[in-house]
Write a protein that holds these residues in place. Structure first.
Motif, PDB file in Angstrom:
ATOM      1  N   ARG A1070       0.900  -1.207  -0.143  1.00  0.00           N
ATOM      2  CA  ARG A1070      -0.054   0.066  -0.073  1.00  0.00           C
ATOM      3  C   ARG A1070       0.812   1.345   0.016  1.00  0.00           C
ATOM      4  O   ARG A1070       0.451   2.115  -0.738  1.00  0.00           O
ATOM      5  CB  ARG A1070      -1.094   0.101   1.391  1.00  0.00           C
ATOM      6  N   ALA A1071       2.102   1.350   0.819  1.00  0.00           N
ATOM      7  CA  ALA A1071       2.756   2.238   0.766  1.00  0.00           C
ATOM      8  C   ALA A1071       3.453   2.520  -0.652  1.00  0.00           C
ATOM      9  O   ALA A1071       3.467   3.650  -1.059  1.00  0.00           O
ATOM     10  CB  ALA A1071       4.014   2.268   1.775  1.00  0.00           C
ATOM     11  N   LEU A1072       3.584   1.750  -1.464  1.00  0.00           N
ATOM     12  CA  LEU A1072       4.328   1.651  -2.583  1.00  0.00           C
ATOM     13  C   LEU A1072       3.216   2.085  -3.574  1.00  0.00           C
ATOM     14  O   LEU A1072       3.520   3.135  -4.277  1.00  0.00           O
ATOM     15  CB  LEU A1072       4.831   0.368  -3.271  1.00  0.00           C
ATOM     16  N   ILE A1073       1.984   1.656  -3.457  1.00  0.00           N
ATOM     17  CA  ILE A1073       0.977   2.106  -4.218  1.00  0.00           C
ATOM     18  C   ILE A1073       0.463   3.400  -3.955  1.00  0.00           C
ATOM     19  O   ILE A1073       0.303   4.346  -4.826  1.00  0.00           O
ATOM     20  CB  ILE A1073      -0.317   1.259  -4.111  1.00  0.00           C
ATOM     21  N   GLU A1074       0.608   3.953  -2.607  1.00  0.00           N
ATOM     22  CA  GLU A1074       0.203   5.385  -2.538  1.00  0.00           C
ATOM     23  C   GLU A1074       1.041   6.160  -2.877  1.00  0.00           C
ATOM     24  O   GLU A1074       0.957   7.347  -3.262  1.00  0.00           O
ATOM     25  CB  GLU A1074       0.009   5.462  -0.772  1.00  0.00           C
ATOM     26  N   THR A1075       2.555   5.857  -2.893  1.00  0.00           N
ATOM     27  CA  THR A1075       3.467   6.630  -3.611  1.00  0.00           C
ATOM     28  C   THR A1075       3.453   6.926  -5.004  1.00  0.00           C
ATOM     29  O   THR A1075       4.469   7.447  -5.559  1.00  0.00           O
ATOM     30  CB  THR A1075       4.922   6.447  -2.911  1.00  0.00           C
ATOM     31  N   GLU A1076       2.663   6.031  -5.789  1.00  0.00           N
ATOM     32  CA  GLU A1076       2.620   6.211  -7.223  1.00  0.00           C
ATOM     33  C   GLU A1076       3.881   5.590  -7.426  1.00  0.00           C
ATOM     34  O   GLU A1076       4.470   6.203  -8.690  1.00  0.00           O
ATOM     35  CB  GLU A1076       2.325   7.327  -7.806  1.00  0.00           C
ATOM     36  N   HIS A1077       4.404   4.336  -7.121  1.00  0.00           N
ATOM     37  CA  HIS A1077       5.604   3.978  -7.768  1.00  0.00           C
ATOM     38  C   HIS A1077       5.341   3.130  -9.030  1.00  0.00           C
ATOM     39  O   HIS A1077       4.226   2.729  -9.385  1.00  0.00           O
ATOM     40  CB  HIS A1077       6.163   2.427  -6.593  1.00  0.00           C
ATOM     41  N   PRO A1078       6.532   3.230  -9.794  1.00  0.00           N
ATOM     42  CA  PRO A1078       6.254   3.014 -11.334  1.00  0.00           C
ATOM     43  C   PRO A1078       5.966   0.974 -11.335  1.00  0.00           C
ATOM     44  O   PRO A1078       5.508   0.723 -12.295  1.00  0.00           O
ATOM     45  CB  PRO A1078       7.657   3.008 -11.802  1.00  0.00           C
ATOM     46  N   GLU A1079       6.426   0.597 -10.132  1.00  0.00           N
ATOM     47  CA  GLU A1079       5.982  -0.927 -10.087  1.00  0.00           C
ATOM     48  C   GLU A1079       4.651  -1.108  -9.471  1.00  0.00           C
ATOM     49  O   GLU A1079       4.490  -2.179  -8.949  1.00  0.00           O
ATOM     50  CB  GLU A1079       7.094  -1.693  -9.441  1.00  0.00           C
ATOM     51  N   SER A1080       3.801  -0.043  -8.907  1.00  0.00           N
ATOM     52  CA  SER A1080       2.664  -0.223  -8.326  1.00  0.00           C
ATOM     53  C   SER A1080       1.715  -1.086  -8.834  1.00  0.00           C
ATOM     54  O   SER A1080       1.202  -2.090  -8.255  1.00  0.00           O
ATOM     55  CB  SER A1080       1.936   1.092  -8.026  1.00  0.00           C
ATOM     56  N   GLU A1081       1.419  -1.168 -10.133  1.00  0.00           N
ATOM     57  CA  GLU A1081       0.517  -2.101 -10.815  1.00  0.00           C
ATOM     58  C   GLU A1081       0.929  -3.340 -10.439  1.00  0.00           C
ATOM     59  O   GLU A1081       0.131  -4.671 -10.264  1.00  0.00           O
ATOM     60  CB  GLU A1081       0.358  -1.955 -12.313  1.00  0.00           C
ATOM     61  N   ARG A1082       2.313  -3.750 -11.076  1.00  0.00           N
ATOM     62  CA  ARG A1082       2.895  -5.088 -10.640  1.00  0.00           C
ATOM     63  C   ARG A1082       2.869  -5.668  -9.379  1.00  0.00           C
ATOM     64  O   ARG A1082       2.319  -6.689  -8.867  1.00  0.00           O
ATOM     65  CB  ARG A1082       4.238  -5.074 -11.045  1.00  0.00           C
ATOM     66  N   VAL A1083       2.911  -4.489  -8.360  1.00  0.00           N
ATOM     67  CA  VAL A1083       2.893  -4.859  -6.672  1.00  0.00           C
ATOM     68  C   VAL A1083       1.532  -5.194  -6.541  1.00  0.00           C
ATOM     69  O   VAL A1083       1.315  -6.022  -5.673  1.00  0.00           O
ATOM     70  CB  VAL A1083       3.478  -3.584  -5.844  1.00  0.00           C
ATOM     71  N   ALA A1084       0.405  -4.305  -6.948  1.00  0.00           N
ATOM     72  CA  ALA A1084      -0.916  -4.854  -6.814  1.00  0.00           C
ATOM     73  C   ALA A1084      -1.286  -5.850  -7.229  1.00  0.00           C
ATOM     74  O   ALA A1084      -2.103  -6.935  -6.310  1.00  0.00           O
ATOM     75  CB  ALA A1084      -1.779  -3.447  -7.386  1.00  0.00           C
ATOM     76  N   GLN A1085      -0.902  -6.406  -8.412  1.00  0.00           N
ATOM     77  CA  GLN A1085      -1.212  -7.730  -8.791  1.00  0.00           C
ATOM     78  C   GLN A1085      -0.500  -8.865  -8.053  1.00  0.00           C
ATOM     79  O   GLN A1085      -1.301  -9.819  -7.580  1.00  0.00           O
ATOM     80  CB  GLN A1085      -0.649  -7.875 -10.109  1.00  0.00           C
ATOM     81  N   ALA A1086       0.787  -8.542  -7.650  1.00  0.00           N
ATOM     82  CA  ALA A1086       1.309  -9.658  -6.855  1.00  0.00           C
ATOM     83  C   ALA A1086       0.543  -9.613  -5.475  1.00  0.00           C
ATOM     84  O   ALA A1086       0.617 -10.831  -4.682  1.00  0.00           O
ATOM     85  CB  ALA A1086       2.860  -9.358  -6.475  1.00  0.00           C
ATOM     86  N   GLN A1087       0.334  -8.667  -4.773  1.00  0.00           N
ATOM     87  CA  GLN A1087      -0.263  -8.646  -3.593  1.00  0.00           C
ATOM     88  C   GLN A1087      -1.856  -9.150  -3.743  1.00  0.00           C
ATOM     89  O   GLN A1087      -1.935  -9.973  -2.572  1.00  0.00           O
ATOM     90  CB  GLN A1087      -0.349  -7.080  -2.956  1.00  0.00           C
ATOM     91  N   ASN A1088      -2.667  -8.921  -4.525  1.00  0.00           N
ATOM     92  CA  ASN A1088      -3.631  -9.552  -4.948  1.00  0.00           C
ATOM     93  C   ASN A1088      -3.539 -11.201  -4.705  1.00  0.00           C
ATOM     94  O   ASN A1088      -4.254 -11.900  -4.232  1.00  0.00           O
ATOM     95  CB  ASN A1088      -4.558  -9.291  -5.959  1.00  0.00           C
ATOM     96  N   ARG A1089      -2.471 -11.538  -5.492  1.00  0.00           N
ATOM     97  CA  ARG A1089      -2.271 -12.904  -5.874  1.00  0.00           C
ATOM     98  C   ARG A1089      -1.723 -13.612  -4.427  1.00  0.00           C
ATOM     99  O   ARG A1089      -2.226 -14.586  -4.024  1.00  0.00           O
ATOM    100  CB  ARG A1089      -1.054 -13.331  -6.735  1.00  0.00           C
ATOM    101  N   LEU A1090      -0.927 -12.805  -3.502  1.00  0.00           N
ATOM    102  CA  LEU A1090      -0.596 -13.207  -2.306  1.00  0.00           C
ATOM    103  C   LEU A1090      -2.035 -13.155  -1.282  1.00  0.00           C
ATOM    104  O   LEU A1090      -2.187 -14.386  -0.445  1.00  0.00           O
ATOM    105  CB  LEU A1090       0.355 -12.267  -1.639  1.00  0.00           C
ATOM    106  N   ASP A1091      -2.607 -12.357  -1.444  1.00  0.00           N
ATOM    107  CA  ASP A1091      -4.126 -12.336  -0.727  1.00  0.00           C
ATOM    108  C   ASP A1091      -4.784 -13.583  -1.009  1.00  0.00           C
ATOM    109  O   ASP A1091      -5.302 -14.363   0.039  1.00  0.00           O
ATOM    110  CB  ASP A1091      -4.779 -11.160  -0.445  1.00  0.00           C
ATOM    111  N   ARG A1092      -4.936 -13.975  -2.162  1.00  0.00           N
ATOM    112  CA  ARG A1092      -5.840 -15.093  -2.799  1.00  0.00           C
ATOM    113  C   ARG A1092      -5.086 -16.465  -2.198  1.00  0.00           C
ATOM    114  O   ARG A1092      -5.716 -17.187  -1.694  1.00  0.00           O
ATOM    115  CB  ARG A1092      -5.902 -15.022  -4.140  1.00  0.00           C
ATOM    116  N   LEU A1093      -3.645 -16.202  -2.366  1.00  0.00           N
ATOM    117  CA  LEU A1093      -3.075 -17.537  -1.719  1.00  0.00           C
ATOM    118  C   LEU A1093      -3.288 -17.873  -0.438  1.00  0.00           C
ATOM    119  O   LEU A1093      -3.521 -19.006  -0.044  1.00  0.00           O
ATOM    120  CB  LEU A1093      -1.700 -17.566  -2.352  1.00  0.00           C
ATOM    121  N   TYR A1094      -3.175 -16.684   0.312  1.00  0.00           N
ATOM    122  CA  TYR A1094      -3.028 -16.934   1.727  1.00  0.00           C
ATOM    123  C   TYR A1094      -4.494 -17.380   2.343  1.00  0.00           C
ATOM    124  O   TYR A1094      -4.758 -18.147   3.166  1.00  0.00           O
ATOM    125  CB  TYR A1094      -2.648 -15.553   2.593  1.00  0.00           C
TER     126      TYR A1094
END
Length: 1682
Positions: A1070-1094
């Motif tokens: 969330r911190a990376l996404i809130e700071t509009e990191h260039p990799e935020s989209e990739r991070v968001a996808q990976a986080q969603n995947r992590l949440d689903r896996l968990y």
């Protein structure tokens, strides 16, 4: 106008039309149609004009119904068009009938018919054609108008429907208004609630009707614009809206009205209930009379406590009612006055009840405290007496040791008891003081009981002091024994503390134990003196004694001495042990550290490696040296440990000596071994380093020699060409060989030392070969040089001179520097290099000159004839060479200066280029696509940053140099300044770019690190998913299931703990996404995947847990079921027992045991069975796989449990029946015993006096009270017998009847005897009561007679009146005693009628009482007659004195002979005489009254009195307590008023001035208090203020007054005067007392003066008091006697 959609003004709204008009219009139309029909033909009708068809086309009425009248009305109201057939006149109708018919047919027929008709018309075809066209156009016009009329009629229908809906709405609103305007609010709560429900339904209907109103507006919007815009339509809608809004307001008002009515009824209902409860409890409180018995008081107090609890609960109801009333009053309820009145009434009754409760509570508590005080006094008395007996029992003890010890023990026990008794006495004293205040009538009894207790306490204290004095005679022995006991206890405890075997586990614990032990030593030393004193005194006391006690004491002393010595030995041993333990722990701690150090050293020394190069050897030597340095640094620590170990070993008998020795030897051996190995390793490494250096030097030297040998073997020197250059090179070669001789010598020396020989033995190139080669090389070079010089010395000399000369000339030409050629740094460098080359050449040339000097000398020897030439040549060269040195040096300095300038320019440009180069690197946007690449980039960036930081000093130096040159004022200063500024800008850009690059890389690192962590988390969750896959096999048993569950719990905990990782990853994402990191989209996808896996992992965990829990619960249920069945079986065996008991005790024991068994079984069983059933049901509800087996287990357990409960119930019933039977028999025996005991407890004596009689009566009352419980027991026996008889038969039935009859007979006998005893006691009590009453009345009459006989003789009227009032009071007291006389007489007569045993005494007392009463009454009448006579006499004396004084005052006027010297004086004298005559006439009545004889004169005696009621008006504080009628006053605060007591009235003013100046303005305009029937007395029950008395009026009002001036004296004066005023009538004149005329002559003179001043002839008052108006008469008054 109708067709066009407009209404004519005269039409207005639609109105219904009469049917006659419609029929008339239809007949006209029909006639016109018939007239248009062909003659003689059948009449035909067109459908469009049929009358019957008019109605359907005129439209439908409201709500879909068709009304023909409406259609007729529309037909009548519209202007009909001119019909074509009616345009012709009546005369033309027959003539054109045929044409009209043809036209009609043509119009009705098809177009072909019309064409045929026109064709057949002949010459009039044109006319026919025109007519047909006209008819057709008219017909079309008719059709259009009909359509328009139909539309208008439909709109009219909608409008009429709208008007009808408006009428309905108004009618509904009218009905609802009527309902809401109803003022009926019900007469009780039920009717109000019914009305509320009806109003709620009506309100809902009103709210729902809002939709109808909205629909009406929608309907109006749908009307045509003309109808919609009509003023009537708008007014109609507005009226409906207004009425609906008004209806809503009325509904809300009605709702509020009903709510207020309901609240009012509820308030009144609640108030009625509370008031009824208050009245009931008031009666209950009145009945709660405190008794003299503590048991009854406790019962009353318990009842009162329960009542207080109920009072508190009802206080909440009162508060709620008060809150409800306040809310109604705040809302301005219509019945506010009634609500306020009811609220005040309820609060007043509640306050009255609260006051009554407080009063009753105080009385009950006081009575309870009083009785409790008496009981405690009796108990304390008995307690003190017991202690006195205990002290007295010590008198028989002797003075020997045994007696003293026993006395000491008894007195010690007595001290604690006496402290408790003293505390009890203090408590009783406090209670006594408190009870004296609240029960002053019992003060004497309380003081007597307290004094009795104090006397007993003093006696006990004296006895104890006597024994204490006796004990103090042997105080030394007593103190010795006490000290001995204390010392022995301390010694035993200390030995126990010393004997503990606690051993330390570490240094801190050892230190703590040693400190504690040392403090114990100090404590022991503190007891040395006490021990010596005890032993000394004990030996002295026991010396020569043969008594057993003294011998025992001697043995105690011996044992004490042994224990004392043993304690010292034990302490010393324990101290040695703890000291050794501390030193051992310190040594072990240090040895552990040494082991760690030695282990690390051994680990380093165990690594063995041989270097293969100089660099490796140097590194290893350095490591070894550092190791040895650290080893030597640790040597001191190891030595200290060794020294401490040796010290421990030097100690004798250390308990861990072997262990310490082993540790010391181990450390020392390891230390020495490590040191030797380290030194050996360093020597080896140094040898290896020397060998590597030697080998390298030898190899280099051999290689160099081989290379030089090739040069030396060159035979090109034999060539005569260029001999000079070859000679010069050869000389340089020789110098090089000479320079390397030292190197060879050093190598030889190093090879000769150490292990060089060994190394040289296997080295391919030895030192010896190198030495031989070098010697051969030197010999070869030397020979070659000699050969070269011998053959060409002169040539070499000449050529060298020539070369040097040419070189110097060339150099001189090169000395001049062209400014244009030296422009750039390269030019300067070229020139500088050329200068350096020239310097080197000068050095070579200088050497050549030296060689030339040698050659010169040789050539001089070879060619003496050319000596001068050689010398001159050489000298010339040397001089020229010297001259060249200084210009060359100056030229070099100039070039260096120029180089510095040019170098600065170059440095600035280089720095710019360097900064641009690094800026390009720092400006790269690539941040890496993986964590590895980002890490590498960060590492490179750090290197770059370090490089930049390292380069920064160079830049600063460059800038500093430039600034120095600028300060020096060089011509290029501006260029320097511009370059510096540009360079600094570049560096600032570089710094910012580096910072941006670092931040970019760090952000990228964060993202890549997160992605890497996310991949690791995915991997971990994937691994866990493999484990969490469901299994099909079931666990073998519960243990296996538990193990599997524990394993899963570990996994589950890991998964739960991993949630924190997921959370942290989520937070970072969330911190990376809130700071509009260039990799935020990739991070968001990976986080969603992590949440689903968990989430999936959690679900798998839950599924696996559920599966394991299912297996585990199945095994647990199975175990629980088996345990429960076993438990039920054991309980069933107990419940099947048939033993019922042999007697009551046995039955009770069995019953109690079985009851506990049943209770325990039911409690535990119900819980366990319920838990099992719940467990089973939960498993079945969860859909367990083994639900069928589980259900079978449940049925089996429930069936067994039901059987067990049935067995328990059966056995309980059997035991209950047996218990009832045995209890009945036992109760019968107990009741019979108690009855017999009570019969024996009834005495025969009834008492000899009133006190004993009352005592017997109280005892009998208590006895009867005790019989109530016995009566209840008898009735219980009867009830038990009635209950048992139906269940038994035979012997048991007979036994039950016999026992019951025995109990009843015994009870009847006891009851009869109690009744006889009660009657005897009552007769005796009445007899003594009669005697007491007679005695009191006789004593009272004696006091009355003494008081009447002791009265003094009065001196004036007021004295007589005072005596008469006092005598009246005696009469009132006598009248008040009439009831007592009546009661006593009635009581005596009743005793006489009952033929009391002491009848004679009763009759004598009755006769004596009657005679005494007659005498007292007669004496009072005689005294009253005397007082009346005295009053009359004193009144006559007073009046006579006044009359005489008046006469004396008038005598000067009568004896005067003055007649006046003038007319005016004569007239004045006449007026005075006339006034005298009038006054004399007014006094005639008084003189006539004085001439009448008094009653005393008639009887032969004289007396007189007068009455007065003076004004009394000091200030006071007033408080209004009760109003008229017994209600509490509204304002009950204290108020300061000025009080005036006059004429039987009490008036209040604000202050004295108001009472004097404005007597009509009372305090707050209050009316005066009428004192008739009032009474006043000191308020003894009011303790909040001093000097308070109470005034009770005849109407029930009550006031409290506080005297402010002189305390009790003023209060007593108030009470006396008010009571005196209350006895007089309001009209009695307040006159002052006077003295008799014969009393004093001064009184007469004063009276004459007063009379002259007030009404004499010579006064200015004229007619005296007659002209005084409303003033009080002051005639014959001389003021109050002082």
């Amino acid at each position: 106008a109708f067709i066009d959609g407009e209404f004519p003004p005269e039409v207005g709204d639609y109105r219904p039309t009469e049917p006659g008009e419609v029929e008339e219009r239809a007949s006209i139309l029909r006639e016109a149609y018939e007239a248009a029909s062909p003659a003689g033909g059948p009449p035909t009708r067109r459908p469009d004009f049929q009358p019957a068809g008019l109605a359907p086309r005129l439209g439908a009425g409201r709500r879909g119904a068709v009304d023909p009248r409406e259609g007729a009305a529309h037909v009548q109201s519209r202007p009909w068009p001119r019909h074509p057939f009616r345009s012709a006149s009546a005369s033309e109708a027959p003539r054109h009938r045929g044409r009209n018919l043809g036209a009609s047919e043509t119009a009705a027929g098809p177009a072909g018919s019309r064409e045929n008709l026109v064709a057949n018309a002949g010459p009039r075809s044109n006319l026919l054609s025109s007519r047909l066209e006209r008819i057709s156009s008219l017909w079309d016009n008719l059709v259009d108008r009909a359509a328009a009329r139909k539309s208008r009629l439909l709109e009219a229908v909608d409008y009429q429907r709208f008007l009808g809906d408006c009428d309905d709405a108004e009618a509904w609103l009218t009905e609802m208004h009527r309902l809401c305007e109803d003022e009926d609010c019900g007469y009780n709560e039920a009717t109000v609630q019914s009305l509320q429900r009806k109003h709620l339904d009506a309100s809902q209907e009103i709210d729902n009707y809002g939709e109808e109103i909205a629909a009406l507006h929608t309907q109006a919007e749908a009307l045509n614009p003309a109808d919609r815009e009509l003023e009537s339509t708008k007014q109609r809608l507005e009226a409906i809206d207004a009425r609906y809004a008004e209806l809503l307001r009325q509904a809300e008002r009605r709702r509020q009205q009903l709510a207020d009515a309901l609240a009012t009824h509820r308030l009144f209902s609640e108030a009625d209930q509370i008031e009824a409860w208050i009245r009931e409890k008031r009666r209950l409180l009145v009945s709660m009379v405190p008794s003299e018995e503590i048991e009854e008081l406790e019962v009353v107090k318990h009842r009162f406590d329960g009542f207080e609890i109920e009072m508190q609960s009802n206080a909440v109801r009162v508060a709620e009612a008060d809150t409800l009333a306040n809310r109604l009053l705040k809302a301005e309820h219509p019945s506010a006055e009634e609500v306020r009145e009811r609220q005040d009434q309820l609060n007043a009754e509640w306050n009255e009840l609260a006051d009554l409760v407080d009063q009753r509570k105080a009385k009950i508590n006081n009575a309870y405290d009083y009785n409790k005080y008496k009981i405690e006094c009796r108990e304390t008395t008995n307690w003190i007496k017991e202690k006195c007996q205990l002290v007295e029992s010590t008198d028989e003890l002797g003075n020997d040791l045994g007696g003293i010890m026993q006395l000491q023990r008894r007195l010690q026990n007595l001290n604690s008891d006496m402290a408790a008794i003293e505390a009890r006495l203090q408590h009783l004293d406090d209670q006594c003081e408190k009870l004296q205040r609240v029960k002053p009538e019992e003060a004497q009894a309380l003081v007597e009981s307290r004094d009795e207790l104090r006397a007993l306490w003093s006696e006990l204290s004296n006895m104890r002091m006597e024994r204490k004095e006796r004990l103090e005679e042997s105080s030394e022995l007593q103190k010795f024994l006490q000290d001995l006991d204390h010392f022995q206890v301390w010694l035993s405890n200390t030995q126990t503390r010393v004997a503990t075997e606690d051993m330390a586990k570490d240094v801190s614990e050892a230190e703590k134990l040693l400190v504690n032990h040392q403090s114990l030593k100090q404590e022991i030393e503190g007891y040395n003196e006490e021990f010596a004193s005890l032993m000394s005194y004990g030996r002295r006391v026991t010396e020569g004694q043969t008594d057993a006690q003294y011998m025992f004491l001697s043995q105690r002393l011996n044992a004490l001495s042994d224990d004392w010595n043993a304690l010292h030995e034990m302490w010393q041993m324990k101290h040695t042990q703890l000291s050794q333990s501390l030193s051992l722990q310190v040594f072990l701690r240090d040895s552990v550290q040494c082991d760690l150090v030695l282990s690390s050293q051994e680990n380093f020394l165990s690594k063995s490696e041989t270097p293969t190069s100089v660099e490796q050897a140097e590194s290893m030597v350095k490591q070894c040296e550092n190791f040895i340095t650290s080893l030597r640094a640790n040597e001191e620590k190891l030595a200290l440990v060794d020294e401490s170990g040796q010290q421990l070993l030097a100690e004798e008998e250390h308990f861990a000596k072997e262990k310490i020795a082993q540790k010391v030897d181990s450390i020392q051996a390891r230390r020495e071994a490590n040191l030797a190995r380290a030194q050996e390793r360093l020597d080896q490494l140094r040898g290896q380093l020397a060998l590597q250096h030697l080998r390298q030097d030898i190899d280099d030297l051999a290689e160099w020699i081989e290379d030089r040998r090739l040069v030396a073997d060159d035979e090109s020197f034999r060539d005569a060409k260029n001999i000079t250059s070859r000679y010069n090179r050869h000389k340089a070669f020789e110098r090089e060989i000479d320079a390397n001789k030292d190197r060879l010598e050093s190598t030889r020396r190093r090879a000769a030392a150490g292990r060089a020989a060994e190394f040289l033995g296997h080295c391919p190139t030895s030192d010896r070969s190198a030495n031989g080669s070098l010697a051969d090389l030197e010999e070869s070079v030397k020979q070659k040089s000699e050969k070269l010089l011998e053959a060409n010395r002169e040539t070499i000399f000449n050529n060298t001179a020539q070369d040097v000369n040419v070189w110097m000339e060339k150099l001189m030409t090169q000395m001049v520097v062209d400014e244009e050629e030296v422009v750039t740094l390269t030019d300067v460098d070229i020139w500088l290099r050329s200068i350096e080359d020239q310097e080197k050449e000068m050095e070579e040339k200088e050497k050549q000159l030296v060689d030339m000097s040698e050659h010169k000398e040789k050539l001089k020897e070879q060619h003496p004839d050319k000596e001068e030439v050689f010398e001159k040549t050489h000298l010339s060269l040397q001089q020229t060479f010297v001259k060249l040195r200084d210009p060359l040096s100056k030229k070099k300095d100039e070039l260096v200066r120029r180089k510095r300038i040019q170098q600065l320019f170059r440095d600035i440009e280089d720095e710019k280029m360097w900064a641009e180069e690094k800026l390009a690197l720092a400006s790269l946007q690539d941040a890496g696509a993986s964590l590895l690449s980002v890490t590498q980039m960060l590492r490179r960036h750090k290197v770059l940053a370090a490089e930049v930081e390292n380069h920064r000093p160079r830049v600063r130096d460059t800038v500093s140099n430039a600034n120095d040159l600028i300060d020096q004022g060089v011509p290029q200063s501006e260029q320097y300044q511009a370059g510096i500024s540009e360079l600094q800008d570049r560096w600032e850009q570089l710094s910012q770019a580096m910072e941006d690059r670092r931040a970019r890389l760090e952000r990228s690192e964060l993202a890549q690190q997160w992605l890497e962590d996310a991949r690791e988390a995915e991997t971990w969750m994937g691994e866990q998913e493999l484990y969490l896959m469901p299994e099909e096999t079931r666990a073998r048993d519960e243990q296996a299931a538990n193990n599997a569950m524990k394993k899963h719990e570990q996994v589950d905990r890991g998964v739960e703990a991993f949630a924190e990782t997921i959370r942290q990853l989520g937070a970072r994402a969330r911190a990376l996404i809130e700071t509009e990191h260039p990799e935020s989209e990739r991070v968001a996808q990976a986080q969603n995947r992590l949440d689903r896996l968990y989430s999936t992992l959690k679900e798998l965990c839950a599924e696996k847990r559920a599966w394991l829990q299912e297996q585990l619960k199945l095994y647990q249920l199975q175990r629980e079921i088996l345990d429960l069945e076993s438990w039920i079986y054991e309980r069933t065996l107990v419940a099947q027992s048939n033993e019922l008991g042999k007697d009551y005790e046995h039955c009770v024991l069995l019953r109690e045991r079985f009851r506990e068994f049943a209770k325990e079984t039911e409690t535990i069983g119900t819980e366990r069975v319920a838990a099992a059933n719940q467990f089973v049901d939960s498993l079945i509800d969860q859909g367990h796989r083994n639900s069928a087996d589980i259900a079978e287990w449940k049925d089996r357990v429930n069936e067994a449990w039901s059987d067990l409960l049935e067995l328990i119930d059966t056995r309980t019933q059997l035991l209950t029946a047996a218990h009832a039977f045995h209890r009945f028999l036992t109760d019968c025996r107990d009741v019979l015993d108690r009855i017999e005991e009570k019969e024996l407890a009834i005495p025969d004596d009834v008492g000899k006096d009133a006190k004993s009689s009352d005592s017997y009566a109280r005892k009998h009352t208590a006895f009867e009270h005790d019989l109530r419980t016995l009566e209840a027991a008898v009735h219980g026996v009867e009830r038990d017998a009635e209950d048992l008889l139906p269940a038994y038969s035979g012997d048991n039935e007979k036994l039950i009847r016999e026992r019951r009859d025995q109990v009843i007979d015994a009870w009847n006998r006891l009851t009869l005897r109690c009744q006889r005893r009660k009657a005897e006691l009552a007769d005796n009590a009445e007899f003594h009561r009669f005697l007491n009453m007679v005695r009191e009345l006789l004593m009272w009459m004696d006091s009355i007679e003494a008081e009447m006989a002791s009265q003094e003789r009065p001196r004036d009227v007021s004295g007589v009146e005072l005596l008469m009032n006092s005598h009246k009071n005696l009469k009132a007291e006598m009248d008040a005693r009439d009831e007592n006389f009546t009661i006593a007489a009635n009581l005596g007569r009743s005793l006489v009628m009952r033929r009391h045993p002491r009848l004679t005494v009763v009759q004598e007392k009755l006769a004596e009482l009657a005679g005494k009463r007659f005498d007292v009454t007669d004496a009072w009448d005689t005294k009253w007659d005397q007082l009346q006579l005295m009053l009359e006499v004193y009144q006559f004396a007073r009046d006579a004195a006044v009359a005489e004084a008046w006469l004396l005052a008038q005598e000067p006027h009568l004896s005067s002979h003055e007649l006046g010297e003038s007319l005016e004086e004569t007239l004045a004298l006449i007026r005075q005489h006339e006034a005298f005559e009038k006054a004399a006439a007014s006094q005639e009545e008084r003189f006539a009254a004085l001439q009448k004889l008094t009653a005393l004169e008639l009887r032969g005696g004289a007396t007189g009195t007068a009455s007065a009621a003076p004004i009394f008006n000091p200030p006071a504080l007033r408080k209004h307590e009760w109003e008229q009628g017994g209600r509490k006053a509204h304002s009950r605060s204290w108020q300061q008023v000025w009080t005036v007591l006059e004429s039987g009235q009490l008036r209040f003013y604000k202050d004295e001035r108001h009472s004097r100046e404005r007597p009509q303005d009372t305090y707050r305009h209050e009316p005066a208090l009428e004192l008739e029937g009032a009474s006043s007395a000191p308020a003894a029950d009011y303790s909040k203020r001093p000097h308070v008395f109470r005034l009770k009026l005849g109407n029930g009002a009550e006031y409290l007054f506080q005297a402010l001036r002189s305390g009790d004296a003023e209060m007593t004066d108030w009470v006396t005067r008010i009571n005196a005023a209350a006895g007089a009538t309001p009209t009695t004149a307040a006159r002052a007392a006077t003295m008799p005329a014969a009393a004093t002559s001064s009184a007469s003179a004063t009276a004459a003066t007063s009379a002259s001043a007030s009404g004499g002839v010579g006064g200015s008052g004229g007619g005296g008091e007659a002209g005084g108006g409303g003033k009080k008469s002051r005639f014959f008054t001389i003021g109050r006697k002082k």
